[in-house]
Write a protein that holds these residues in place. Structure first.
Motif, PDB file in Angstrom:
ATOM      1  N   SER A 101      54.962 -89.479 -46.854  1.00  0.00           N
ATOM      2  CA  SER A 101      54.350 -89.395 -45.533  1.00  0.00           C
ATOM      3  C   SER A 101      54.583 -90.687 -44.743  1.00  0.00           C
ATOM      4  CB  SER A 101      52.847 -89.127 -45.675  1.00  0.00           C
ATOM      5  OG  SER A 101      52.196 -89.185 -44.423  1.00  0.00           O
ATOM      6  N   TYR A 102      54.483 -91.823 -45.426  1.00  0.00           N
ATOM      7  CA  TYR A 102      54.660 -93.132 -44.770  1.00  0.00           C
ATOM      8  C   TYR A 102      56.091 -93.309 -44.258  1.00  0.00           C
ATOM      9  CZ  TYR A 102      52.861 -97.915 -44.119  1.00  0.00           C
ATOM     10  OH  TYR A 102      52.396 -99.093 -43.588  1.00  0.00           O
ATOM     11  N   TYR A 104      58.193 -90.847 -43.456  1.00  0.00           N
ATOM     12  CA  TYR A 104      58.362 -89.936 -42.322  1.00  0.00           C
ATOM     13  C   TYR A 104      57.697 -90.491 -41.058  1.00  0.00           C
ATOM     14  CZ  TYR A 104      60.247 -86.150 -45.226  1.00  0.00           C
ATOM     15  OH  TYR A 104      61.042 -85.385 -46.041  1.00  0.00           O
ATOM     16  N   HIS A 105      56.577 -91.191 -41.239  1.00  0.00           N
ATOM     17  CA  HIS A 105      55.922 -91.791 -40.086  1.00  0.00           C
ATOM     18  C   HIS A 105      56.787 -92.895 -39.485  1.00  0.00           C
ATOM     19  CE1 HIS A 105      51.486 -92.155 -38.590  1.00  0.00           C
ATOM     20  NE2 HIS A 105      52.296 -91.639 -37.698  1.00  0.00           N
ATOM     21  N   TYR A 108      59.476 -91.203 -37.511  1.00  0.00           N
ATOM     22  CA  TYR A 108      58.915 -90.757 -36.229  1.00  0.00           C
ATOM     23  C   TYR A 108      58.909 -91.914 -35.224  1.00  0.00           C
ATOM     24  CZ  TYR A 108      54.937 -90.695 -33.022  1.00  0.00           C
ATOM     25  OH  TYR A 108      54.121 -90.857 -31.929  1.00  0.00           O
ATOM     26  N   LYS A 126      57.191 -86.556 -37.376  1.00  0.00           N
ATOM     27  CA  LYS A 126      55.746 -86.711 -37.242  1.00  0.00           C
ATOM     28  C   LYS A 126      55.022 -85.550 -37.927  1.00  0.00           C
ATOM     29  CE  LYS A 126      52.025 -87.314 -33.862  1.00  0.00           C
ATOM     30  NZ  LYS A 126      51.677 -87.415 -32.421  1.00  0.00           N
ATOM     31  N   SER A 129      55.251 -85.990 -41.629  1.00  0.00           N
ATOM     32  CA  SER A 129      54.324 -86.998 -42.134  1.00  0.00           C
ATOM     33  C   SER A 129      52.922 -86.404 -42.307  1.00  0.00           C
ATOM     34  CB  SER A 129      54.271 -88.187 -41.168  1.00  0.00           C
ATOM     35  OG  SER A 129      53.321 -89.139 -41.601  1.00  0.00           O
ATOM     36  N   GLU A 132      52.890 -84.014 -45.381  1.00  0.00           N
ATOM     37  CA  GLU A 132      52.827 -84.681 -46.685  1.00  0.00           C
ATOM     38  C   GLU A 132      51.444 -85.284 -46.933  1.00  0.00           C
ATOM     39  OE1 GLU A 132      55.133 -84.206 -48.775  1.00  0.00           O
ATOM     40  OE2 GLU A 132      56.483 -83.286 -47.319  1.00  0.00           O
ATOM     41  N   ARG A 133      50.833 -85.819 -45.891  1.00  0.00           N
ATOM     42  CA  ARG A 133      49.476 -86.342 -46.046  1.00  0.00           C
ATOM     43  C   ARG A 133      48.510 -85.194 -46.365  1.00  0.00           C
ATOM     44  NH1 ARG A 133      46.628 -89.317 -41.073  1.00  0.00           N
ATOM     45  NH2 ARG A 133      46.131 -87.158 -40.536  1.00  0.00           N
TER      46      ARG A 133
END
Length: 248
Positions: A101-102, A104-105, A108, A126, A129, A132-133
Protein backbone atom coordinates in the motif's frame (compact mmCIF):
# COMPACT_ATOMS: atom_id res chain seq x y z
CA UNK A 1 -90.36 -97.29 15.47
CA UNK A 2 -89.11 -96.44 11.99
CA UNK A 3 -90.05 -92.73 12.24
CA UNK A 4 -88.15 -92.31 15.48
CA UNK A 5 -85.06 -94.00 14.12
CA UNK A 6 -85.14 -91.74 11.04
CA UNK A 7 -85.33 -88.65 13.29
CA UNK A 8 -82.31 -89.82 15.33
CA UNK A 9 -80.26 -90.41 12.15
CA UNK A 10 -81.04 -86.93 10.86
CA UNK A 11 -80.01 -85.39 14.19
CA UNK A 12 -76.70 -87.31 14.15
CA UNK A 13 -76.00 -86.25 10.54
CA UNK A 14 -76.65 -82.58 11.43
CA UNK A 15 -74.29 -82.68 14.43
CA UNK A 16 -71.60 -84.41 12.36
CA UNK A 17 -71.88 -81.75 9.66
CA UNK A 18 -71.54 -78.96 12.24
CA UNK A 19 -68.41 -80.56 13.68
CA UNK A 20 -66.81 -80.81 10.22
CA UNK A 21 -67.53 -77.12 9.43
CA UNK A 22 -66.23 -75.85 12.77
CA UNK A 23 -62.56 -74.62 12.65
CA UNK A 24 -60.17 -76.53 14.90
CA UNK A 25 -59.07 -74.67 18.00
CA UNK A 26 -55.45 -74.70 16.90
CA UNK A 27 -56.35 -72.94 13.62
CA UNK A 28 -57.93 -69.94 15.33
CA UNK A 29 -55.23 -67.24 15.67
CA UNK A 30 -54.68 -66.22 19.23
CA UNK A 31 -54.37 -62.51 19.89
CA UNK A 32 -51.38 -61.99 22.11
CA UNK A 33 -50.15 -58.55 23.13
CA UNK A 34 -46.52 -57.84 22.22
CA UNK A 35 -44.48 -56.63 25.15
CA UNK A 36 -44.18 -52.81 25.16
CA UNK A 37 -40.64 -51.59 24.66
CA UNK A 38 -39.48 -48.99 27.09
CA UNK A 39 -38.42 -45.59 25.71
CA UNK A 40 -35.26 -45.87 27.74
CA UNK A 41 -34.39 -49.29 26.35
CA UNK A 42 -34.89 -47.92 22.80
CA UNK A 43 -32.57 -44.98 23.48
CA UNK A 44 -30.01 -47.34 24.97
CA UNK A 45 -30.22 -49.53 21.87
CA UNK A 46 -29.57 -46.49 19.67
CA UNK A 47 -26.52 -45.55 21.71
CA UNK A 48 -25.16 -49.05 21.25
CA UNK A 49 -25.86 -48.88 17.51
CA UNK A 50 -24.31 -45.47 16.78
CA UNK A 51 -21.70 -45.33 19.47
CA UNK A 52 -22.51 -41.63 19.98
CA UNK A 53 -23.13 -40.51 23.51
CA UNK A 54 -22.97 -36.73 23.96
CA UNK A 55 -22.89 -35.33 27.43
CA UNK A 56 -22.56 -31.55 26.98
CA UNK A 57 -21.84 -30.65 30.58
CA UNK A 58 -19.06 -33.20 30.82
CA UNK A 59 -17.61 -32.21 27.44
CA UNK A 60 -17.66 -28.51 28.34
CA UNK A 61 -15.79 -28.90 31.62
CA UNK A 62 -12.34 -28.73 30.02
CA UNK A 63 -13.19 -25.59 28.04
CA UNK A 64 -14.87 -24.06 31.08
CA UNK A 65 -11.65 -24.52 33.03
CA UNK A 66 -9.77 -22.72 30.24
CA UNK A 67 -12.23 -19.81 30.28
CA UNK A 68 -11.97 -19.48 34.05
CA UNK A 69 -8.18 -19.27 33.84
CA UNK A 70 -8.22 -16.65 31.07
CA UNK A 71 -6.77 -13.30 32.09
CA UNK A 72 -9.26 -10.78 30.78
CA UNK A 73 -6.74 -7.95 30.38
CA UNK A 74 -4.13 -9.88 28.40
CA UNK A 75 -5.82 -12.94 26.88
CA UNK A 76 -8.76 -13.55 24.56
CA UNK A 77 -11.92 -15.39 25.54
CA UNK A 78 -12.65 -16.17 21.86
CA UNK A 79 -9.43 -18.06 21.10
CA UNK A 80 -10.05 -21.71 20.20
CA UNK A 81 -7.93 -24.06 18.07
CA UNK A 82 -5.85 -21.13 16.79
CA UNK A 83 -2.18 -22.08 16.45
CA UNK A 84 0.50 -19.49 17.32
CA UNK A 85 2.13 -20.04 13.92
CA UNK A 86 -1.11 -19.02 12.20
CA UNK A 87 -1.26 -15.92 14.38
CA UNK A 88 2.34 -14.96 13.52
CA UNK A 89 1.81 -15.62 9.79
CA UNK A 90 -1.24 -13.34 9.75
CA UNK A 91 0.81 -10.52 11.28
CA UNK A 92 3.46 -10.99 8.59
CA UNK A 93 0.84 -10.73 5.85
CA UNK A 94 -0.58 -7.58 7.44
CA UNK A 95 2.88 -6.04 7.17
CA UNK A 96 3.18 -7.09 3.52
CA UNK A 97 -0.16 -5.50 2.66
CA UNK A 98 0.84 -2.23 4.33
CA UNK A 99 4.19 -2.16 2.52
CA UNK A 100 2.55 -2.68 -0.87
CA UNK A 101 0.00 0.00 0.00
CA UNK A 102 2.86 2.39 0.87
CA UNK A 103 4.59 1.80 -2.48
CA UNK A 104 1.34 2.38 -4.39
CA UNK A 105 0.82 5.59 -2.44
CA UNK A 106 4.28 6.75 -3.53
CA UNK A 107 3.38 5.93 -7.15
CA UNK A 108 0.18 7.94 -6.79
CA UNK A 109 2.16 10.95 -5.56
CA UNK A 110 4.62 10.61 -8.47
CA UNK A 111 2.03 10.49 -11.27
CA UNK A 112 0.05 13.32 -9.67
CA UNK A 113 3.00 15.74 -10.13
CA UNK A 114 2.47 18.65 -12.51
CA UNK A 115 5.54 17.70 -14.56
CA UNK A 116 4.35 14.09 -14.94
CA UNK A 117 0.60 14.74 -15.18
CA UNK A 118 -0.84 11.28 -15.77
CA UNK A 119 -4.05 11.44 -13.72
CA UNK A 120 -5.29 8.03 -14.82
CA UNK A 121 -2.21 6.29 -13.42
CA UNK A 122 -2.36 8.49 -10.31
CA UNK A 123 -5.97 7.40 -9.72
CA UNK A 124 -5.12 3.75 -10.39
CA UNK A 125 -2.32 3.65 -7.83
CA UNK A 126 -4.28 5.65 -5.26
CA UNK A 127 -7.12 3.14 -5.51
CA UNK A 128 -4.58 0.32 -5.30
CA UNK A 129 -3.08 1.80 -2.14
CA UNK A 130 -6.50 1.99 -0.49
CA UNK A 131 -7.29 -1.56 -1.57
CA UNK A 132 -4.11 -3.00 -0.06
CA UNK A 133 -4.70 -1.11 3.17
CA UNK A 134 -8.22 -2.54 3.17
CA UNK A 135 -6.72 -6.03 2.90
CA UNK A 136 -4.50 -5.29 5.89
CA UNK A 137 -7.50 -4.18 7.92
CA UNK A 138 -9.44 -7.28 6.84
CA UNK A 139 -6.60 -9.46 8.14
CA UNK A 140 -6.50 -7.47 11.37
CA UNK A 141 -10.23 -8.00 11.89
CA UNK A 142 -9.85 -11.73 11.33
CA UNK A 143 -6.89 -11.86 13.71
CA UNK A 144 -9.00 -10.26 16.44
CA UNK A 145 -11.96 -12.51 15.64
CA UNK A 146 -9.85 -15.61 16.24
CA UNK A 147 -8.46 -14.28 19.51
CA UNK A 148 -5.01 -13.43 18.17
CA UNK A 149 -3.06 -10.22 18.77
CA UNK A 150 -2.24 -7.80 15.96
CA UNK A 151 1.44 -6.85 15.93
CA UNK A 152 2.31 -4.05 13.48
CA UNK A 153 5.85 -3.99 12.16
CA UNK A 154 8.03 -1.42 10.43
CA UNK A 155 7.14 -0.23 6.93
CA UNK A 156 10.07 0.34 4.58
CA UNK A 157 10.38 3.70 2.87
CA UNK A 158 9.64 3.27 -0.86
CA UNK A 159 11.35 4.89 -3.83
CA UNK A 160 9.87 8.20 -4.86
CA UNK A 161 11.36 8.52 -8.37
CA UNK A 162 10.03 6.25 -11.10
CA UNK A 163 11.36 7.81 -14.28
CA UNK A 164 12.90 5.26 -16.64
CA UNK A 165 14.62 6.33 -19.84
CA UNK A 166 14.39 2.96 -21.56
CA UNK A 167 10.82 1.97 -20.71
CA UNK A 168 9.16 5.22 -19.68
CA UNK A 169 7.68 5.77 -16.25
CA UNK A 170 4.26 4.33 -17.05
CA UNK A 171 5.52 0.91 -18.17
CA UNK A 172 8.16 0.79 -15.44
CA UNK A 173 5.56 1.54 -12.75
CA UNK A 174 3.10 -1.02 -14.10
CA UNK A 175 5.77 -3.72 -14.27
CA UNK A 176 6.67 -2.88 -10.68
CA UNK A 177 2.99 -3.20 -9.73
CA UNK A 178 2.79 -6.58 -11.48
CA UNK A 179 5.79 -7.87 -9.55
CA UNK A 180 4.17 -6.71 -6.28
CA UNK A 181 0.85 -8.35 -7.10
CA UNK A 182 2.57 -11.63 -7.91
CA UNK A 183 4.62 -11.43 -4.73
CA UNK A 184 1.48 -10.78 -2.72
CA UNK A 185 -0.22 -13.80 -4.29
CA UNK A 186 2.78 -15.99 -3.40
CA UNK A 187 2.72 -14.76 0.19
CA UNK A 188 -1.02 -15.45 0.46
CA UNK A 189 -0.40 -18.99 -0.79
CA UNK A 190 2.27 -19.44 1.88
CA UNK A 191 -0.18 -18.14 4.49
CA UNK A 192 -2.77 -20.61 3.24
CA UNK A 193 -0.19 -23.41 3.54
CA UNK A 194 0.33 -22.52 7.22
CA UNK A 195 -3.42 -22.75 7.79
CA UNK A 196 -3.56 -26.12 6.02
CA UNK A 197 -0.57 -27.39 8.04
CA UNK A 198 -2.48 -26.83 11.27
CA UNK A 199 -5.81 -27.99 9.78
CA UNK A 200 -7.39 -24.59 10.37
CA UNK A 201 -10.44 -24.85 8.10
CA UNK A 202 -11.79 -21.45 9.13
CA UNK A 203 -8.59 -19.62 8.21
CA UNK A 204 -8.29 -21.51 4.90
CA UNK A 205 -11.87 -20.60 4.01
CA UNK A 206 -11.27 -16.96 4.93
CA UNK A 207 -8.18 -16.69 2.71
CA UNK A 208 -9.80 -18.44 -0.23
CA UNK A 209 -13.02 -16.46 -0.09
CA UNK A 210 -11.75 -13.02 0.85
CA UNK A 211 -8.24 -12.63 -0.58
CA UNK A 212 -6.87 -15.30 -2.92
CA UNK A 213 -9.57 -15.10 -5.59
CA UNK A 214 -9.36 -11.30 -5.67
CA UNK A 215 -5.57 -11.46 -5.87
CA UNK A 216 -5.75 -13.67 -8.95
CA UNK A 217 -7.98 -11.08 -10.62
CA UNK A 218 -5.52 -8.29 -9.74
CA UNK A 219 -2.59 -10.18 -11.29
CA UNK A 220 -4.60 -10.69 -14.49
CA UNK A 221 -5.63 -7.03 -14.71
CA UNK A 222 -2.13 -5.61 -14.19
CA UNK A 223 -0.68 -8.16 -16.64
CA UNK A 224 -3.02 -6.80 -19.32
CA UNK A 225 -1.97 -3.22 -18.55
CA UNK A 226 1.70 -4.19 -18.94
CA UNK A 227 0.94 -5.75 -22.33
CA UNK A 228 -0.92 -2.66 -23.50
CA UNK A 229 1.81 -0.26 -22.37
CA UNK A 230 4.49 -2.30 -24.11
CA UNK A 231 2.44 -2.08 -27.28
CA UNK A 232 1.81 1.68 -27.24
CA UNK A 233 5.40 2.81 -26.50
CA UNK A 234 6.33 5.98 -24.61
CA UNK A 235 4.65 8.78 -26.53
CA UNK A 236 1.08 9.57 -27.44
CA UNK A 237 0.04 6.02 -26.69
CA UNK A 238 0.76 6.51 -22.96
CA UNK A 239 -1.39 9.65 -22.97
CA UNK A 240 -4.28 7.73 -24.56
CA UNK A 241 -3.83 4.77 -22.18
CA UNK A 242 -3.85 7.12 -19.19
CA UNK A 243 -6.99 8.87 -20.44
CA UNK A 244 -8.87 5.57 -20.73
CA UNK A 245 -7.58 4.48 -17.30
CA UNK A 246 -8.92 7.70 -15.76
CA UNK A 247 -12.34 7.06 -17.28
CA UNK A 248 -12.49 3.40 -16.22
Amino acid sequence: NPAAMLSVQKTQQRLSSQRRNAAPASAVPSRTCAPRRSIYSTAAAKDVTTGVVFEPMTAAKAELATVEKTKENTESFARVNFHPECEAALNEQINIEYNVSYIYHALYAYFDRDNVALPGLAKFFKDGSLEERGHAELLMEYQNKRGGRVVLKNILMPEMEFANEAKGEALYAMELALSLEKLNFTKLRELHAVAAKHEDASMSDFLEGQLLEEQVESVKQVSEYVSQLRRVGKGLGVYQFDKELAEA
